[in-house]
Design a protein around this motif. Structure first.
Motif, short mmCIF file in Angstrom:
data_model
loop_
_atom_site.label_atom_id
_atom_site.label_comp_id
_atom_site.label_asym_id
_atom_site.label_seq_id
_atom_site.Cartn_x
_atom_site.Cartn_y
_atom_site.Cartn_z
N ILE A 52 54.40 -24.13 -11.21
CA ILE A 52 54.42 -23.45 -12.51
C ILE A 52 53.00 -23.37 -13.05
CG2 ILE A 52 55.24 -23.68 -14.89
CD1 ILE A 52 57.78 -24.91 -13.86
N ALA A 53 52.71 -22.31 -13.84
CA ALA A 53 51.38 -22.12 -14.42
C ALA A 53 50.88 -23.40 -15.08
CB ALA A 53 51.41 -20.98 -15.44
N PRO A 54 49.63 -23.74 -14.90
CA PRO A 54 48.55 -22.94 -14.28
C PRO A 54 48.42 -23.11 -12.77
CG PRO A 54 47.65 -24.93 -15.25
CD PRO A 54 49.12 -24.98 -15.52
N PHE A 55 49.48 -23.58 -12.10
CA PHE A 55 49.37 -23.88 -10.65
C PHE A 55 50.27 -22.97 -9.79
CE2 PHE A 55 48.69 -27.98 -12.92
CZ PHE A 55 47.34 -28.11 -12.66
N GLU A 56 50.67 -21.78 -10.30
CA GLU A 56 51.50 -20.89 -9.47
C GLU A 56 50.59 -20.04 -8.58
OE1 GLU A 56 50.30 -19.89 -12.22
OE2 GLU A 56 51.11 -18.01 -12.97
N ILE A 57 49.70 -20.74 -7.89
CA ILE A 57 48.62 -20.09 -7.15
C ILE A 57 49.13 -19.46 -5.85
CG2 ILE A 57 46.37 -20.55 -6.09
CD1 ILE A 57 46.20 -22.99 -8.02
N SER A 58 50.13 -20.06 -5.23
CA SER A 58 50.60 -19.53 -3.95
C SER A 58 51.45 -18.27 -4.12
CB SER A 58 51.42 -20.60 -3.22
OG SER A 58 52.58 -20.91 -3.95
N GLU A 59 51.94 -18.01 -5.35
CA GLU A 59 52.72 -16.79 -5.58
C GLU A 59 51.87 -15.71 -6.26
OE1 GLU A 59 56.57 -17.47 -7.33
OE2 GLU A 59 56.84 -19.35 -6.25
N ALA A 60 51.21 -16.06 -7.35
CA ALA A 60 50.24 -15.18 -8.03
C ALA A 60 50.62 -13.71 -7.94
CB ALA A 60 48.84 -15.42 -7.46
N GLU A 61 51.67 -13.32 -8.64
CA GLU A 61 52.24 -11.97 -8.49
C GLU A 61 51.22 -10.86 -8.71
OE1 GLU A 61 55.86 -11.08 -10.38
OE2 GLU A 61 56.88 -12.87 -9.64
N GLN A 62 50.35 -11.00 -9.72
CA GLN A 62 49.40 -9.92 -10.02
C GLN A 62 48.31 -9.81 -8.95
OE1 GLN A 62 50.14 -12.45 -11.99
NE2 GLN A 62 50.88 -11.72 -13.97
N GLU A 63 48.15 -10.85 -8.15
CA GLU A 63 47.05 -10.87 -7.18
C GLU A 63 47.53 -10.66 -5.75
OE1 GLU A 63 43.55 -13.99 -5.85
OE2 GLU A 63 44.96 -14.56 -7.42
N ILE A 64 48.53 -11.44 -5.34
CA ILE A 64 49.01 -11.32 -3.95
C ILE A 64 50.52 -11.01 -3.90
CG2 ILE A 64 47.22 -12.69 -2.83
CD1 ILE A 64 49.00 -15.15 -3.03
N MET A 65 51.03 -10.46 -4.97
CA MET A 65 52.41 -9.93 -5.01
C MET A 65 53.47 -10.93 -4.52
SD MET A 65 51.82 -5.98 -3.92
CE MET A 65 50.81 -6.32 -2.50
N ALA A 66 53.53 -12.07 -5.14
CA ALA A 66 54.49 -13.15 -4.84
C ALA A 66 54.12 -13.96 -3.61
CB ALA A 66 55.92 -12.65 -4.75
N GLY A 67 53.05 -13.60 -2.91
CA GLY A 67 52.49 -14.42 -1.82
C GLY A 67 53.50 -14.97 -0.85
N VAL A 68 53.79 -16.25 -0.93
CA VAL A 68 54.67 -16.91 0.03
C VAL A 68 56.09 -16.30 0.05
CG1 VAL A 68 53.56 -19.16 0.18
CG2 VAL A 68 55.08 -18.69 -1.74
N LEU A 69 56.49 -15.63 -1.03
CA LEU A 69 57.85 -15.07 -1.11
C LEU A 69 57.88 -13.57 -0.91
CD1 LEU A 69 59.21 -17.08 -4.20
CD2 LEU A 69 59.57 -17.58 -1.78
N ILE A 70 56.76 -12.96 -0.59
CA ILE A 70 56.65 -11.49 -0.58
C ILE A 70 57.66 -10.83 0.36
CG2 ILE A 70 54.83 -11.44 1.17
CD1 ILE A 70 53.60 -9.11 -0.38
N GLU A 71 57.98 -11.42 1.49
CA GLU A 71 58.87 -10.80 2.47
C GLU A 71 60.33 -11.21 2.29
OE1 GLU A 71 58.35 -8.48 4.48
OE2 GLU A 71 56.18 -8.35 4.70
N TYR A 72 60.61 -12.08 1.34
CA TYR A 72 61.99 -12.58 1.19
C TYR A 72 62.81 -11.67 0.28
CZ TYR A 72 61.24 -16.87 3.75
OH TYR A 72 61.01 -17.77 4.76
N SER A 73 64.09 -11.53 0.64
CA SER A 73 65.03 -10.75 -0.17
C SER A 73 66.43 -11.34 0.05
CB SER A 73 65.00 -9.29 0.27
OG SER A 73 65.33 -9.19 1.65
N GLY A 74 67.37 -10.89 -0.77
CA GLY A 74 68.76 -11.28 -0.59
C GLY A 74 69.00 -12.79 -0.63
N LEU A 75 69.85 -13.26 0.28
CA LEU A 75 70.27 -14.66 0.28
C LEU A 75 69.11 -15.66 0.44
CD1 LEU A 75 72.53 -16.80 0.32
CD2 LEU A 75 72.80 -16.37 2.76
N PRO A 76 68.19 -15.45 1.39
CA PRO A 76 67.09 -16.43 1.52
C PRO A 76 66.25 -16.55 0.25
CG PRO A 76 67.17 -15.03 3.45
CD PRO A 76 68.10 -14.42 2.45
N LEU A 77 66.01 -15.41 -0.44
CA LEU A 77 65.24 -15.46 -1.70
C LEU A 77 66.04 -16.20 -2.77
CD1 LEU A 77 62.73 -14.69 -3.28
CD2 LEU A 77 63.79 -12.50 -3.82
N ALA A 78 67.36 -15.96 -2.80
CA ALA A 78 68.21 -16.67 -3.76
C ALA A 78 68.16 -18.18 -3.51
CB ALA A 78 69.65 -16.17 -3.64
#
Length: 303
Positions: A197-223
Motif C-alpha cells: 500500500i502507498a507509499p510502497f505500492e512500487i511493484s504495481e505503480a499503475e501510472q508508471e508500469i500499468m499494474a506491473g506484477v498484475l498486468i497480465e492477470y485477468s478473471g479468476l487468477p486476478l480475483a
C-alpha cells in the motif's frame, strides 16, 4: 472435522475473507471522504470480486505453469495464517512450539507468489514489477524480523504464539515497554510495505508500469490475488495485535485495536506519495533497520 471448520469457515478462510473485504471497503470509503468524495457502497469489494470471477482468464503466449499456480500459493499461505492466528486467540492452549516461525514463513509467500507469477508471464513491465517486489522484500523483511526477535527476547525466548500471549497476560502488553514500543512502530511501517500500500505500492505503480506484477492477470487468477490482498489486510494487523497488544484479546478490545491500526494504514497511504524503489531501500535500511536493532538491544537489556 473441527480443524477443517476452523481453517475453512471460522476463524479461517470465510471469516477472514469477509473481514478483509470489509476492511478494504473501509479503506476506500475513508480515503474517499478525505478527498471530499462519497466513496463506494459497503458491498463494492464483494461486487468487484464476483465480477472478476465471471471474466475470461487470458493466459499470455509462452507463459509457464507457475503463472496460474502462483495466485493459489499466496492465497493458501494467508488462509493458513488467518486460521492459526484466529485459533490461537480463541484457544491459546492449541498453540504449538515454533508456530510463530511458521507464520513468518507463510507471510513471506504472497510476495513470492507475485514474483513467480509476474516472472512467468514474460511481460517486460511485469518483470520490472517483479524486480521491484524482490528488492522491496529484501529491504523490509530484515527490520520486520528483527522487530519480532525483540518480542521473542522479551518473551524469554518463546517462539510460540500461546507463550507470547501468556507473557503479556502476566506482565502487560509488549508495547508498554521501550523496546516493544519501538519494535511496534517499526513493524507498522514494514506492514505497510508487506501490504503493498502507498507509499510502497512500487511493484504495481499503475501510472508508471500499468499494474506491473498484475498486468497480465485477468478473471479468476486476478480475483485470487485481490482476495489474498484483502486477507493480508486482516491477518497482518491481527498479528501485530497478538504480538504487541495481547494483554486483552476479547472482542470489546480487539476490534478498536484493529480499527486503530487500519486507520493508521489509511492515513499513511493518503498523506504520502509513492516512493521510488531506491528511496524505499534507503528508508528501510536506515531508519527501520536502526530502530529494529535498537529495539533488540533494549530488549536484551530488559527495557
Amino acid at each position: 472435522m473441527k480443524l477443517l471448520f476452523s481453517y475453512l469457515i471460522f476463524p479461517g478462510f470465510l471469516f477472514s475473507a469477509i473481514v478483509g473485504l470489509m476492511s478494504g471497503w473501509f479503506d476506500r470509503k475513508l480515503s474517499a471522504r478525505l478527498q471530499w468524495r462519497v466513496g463506494p457502497p459497503w458491498h463494492q469489494n464483494f461486487t468487484d470480486l464476483i465480477k472478476l470471477l465471471g471474466k475470461e482468464t487470458i493466459v499470455p503466449v509462452g507463459a509457464k505453469f507457475t503463472f496460474l499456480l502462483s495466485p493459489y500459493l499466496g492465497l493458501l499461505s494467508v488462509v493458513l495464517v488467518a486460521g492459526m492466528l484466529g485459533t490461537n486467540i480463541l484457544f491459546p492452549s492449541t498453540s504449538f512450539s515454533g508456530d510463530l516461525i511458521v507464520i513468518l514463513y507463510l507471510l513471506f509467500m504472497p510476495a513470492i507468489a507475485l514474483i513467480l507469477g509476474a516472472s512467468a508471464s514474460r511481460n517486460p513491465l511485469a518483470s520490472v514489477g517483479a524486480s521491484r517486489e524482490m528488492k522491496l522484500l529484501i529491504a523490509y523483511e530484515l527490520p520486520f524480523i528483527l522487530s519480532i526477535i525483540a518480542i521473542i527476547i522479551k518473551s524469554h525466548g518463546s517462539i510460540q504464539i500461546g507463550g507470547i500471549l501468556s507473557e503479556q497476560l502476566s506482565f502487560g502488553s509488549n508495547i508498554m515497554s521501550f523496546s516493544g514500543l519501538i519494535a511496534f512502530v517499526n513493524a507498522l511501517f514494514c506492514m505497510q510495505a508487506k501490504l503493498g500500500i502507498a507509499p510502497f505500492e512500487i511493484s504495481e505503480a499503475e501510472q508508471e508500469i500499468m499494474a506491473g506484477v498484475l498486468i497480465e492477470y485477468s478473471g479468476l487468477p486476478l480475483a485470487v490475488f485481490k482476495l489474498t490482498k484483502a486477507l493480508m489486510l486482516y491477518t497482518l494487523p491481527l498479528l501485530l495485535i497478538v504480538l504487541f497488544l495481547g494483554k486483552d484479546l476479547s472482542p470489546l478490545f480487539i476490534i478498536p485495536k484493529f480499527i486503530g491500526i487500519l486507520i493508521f494504514i489509511i492515513l499513511v497511504k493518503n498523506t504520502n506519495p509513492r516512493l521510488r524503489i531506491d528511496q524505499a531501500l534507503k528508508f528501510f535500511w536506515r531508519i527501520p533497520l536502526a530502530l529494529a536493532i535498537l529495539a533488540v538491544v533494549l530488549a536484551l537489556l530488559g527495557l
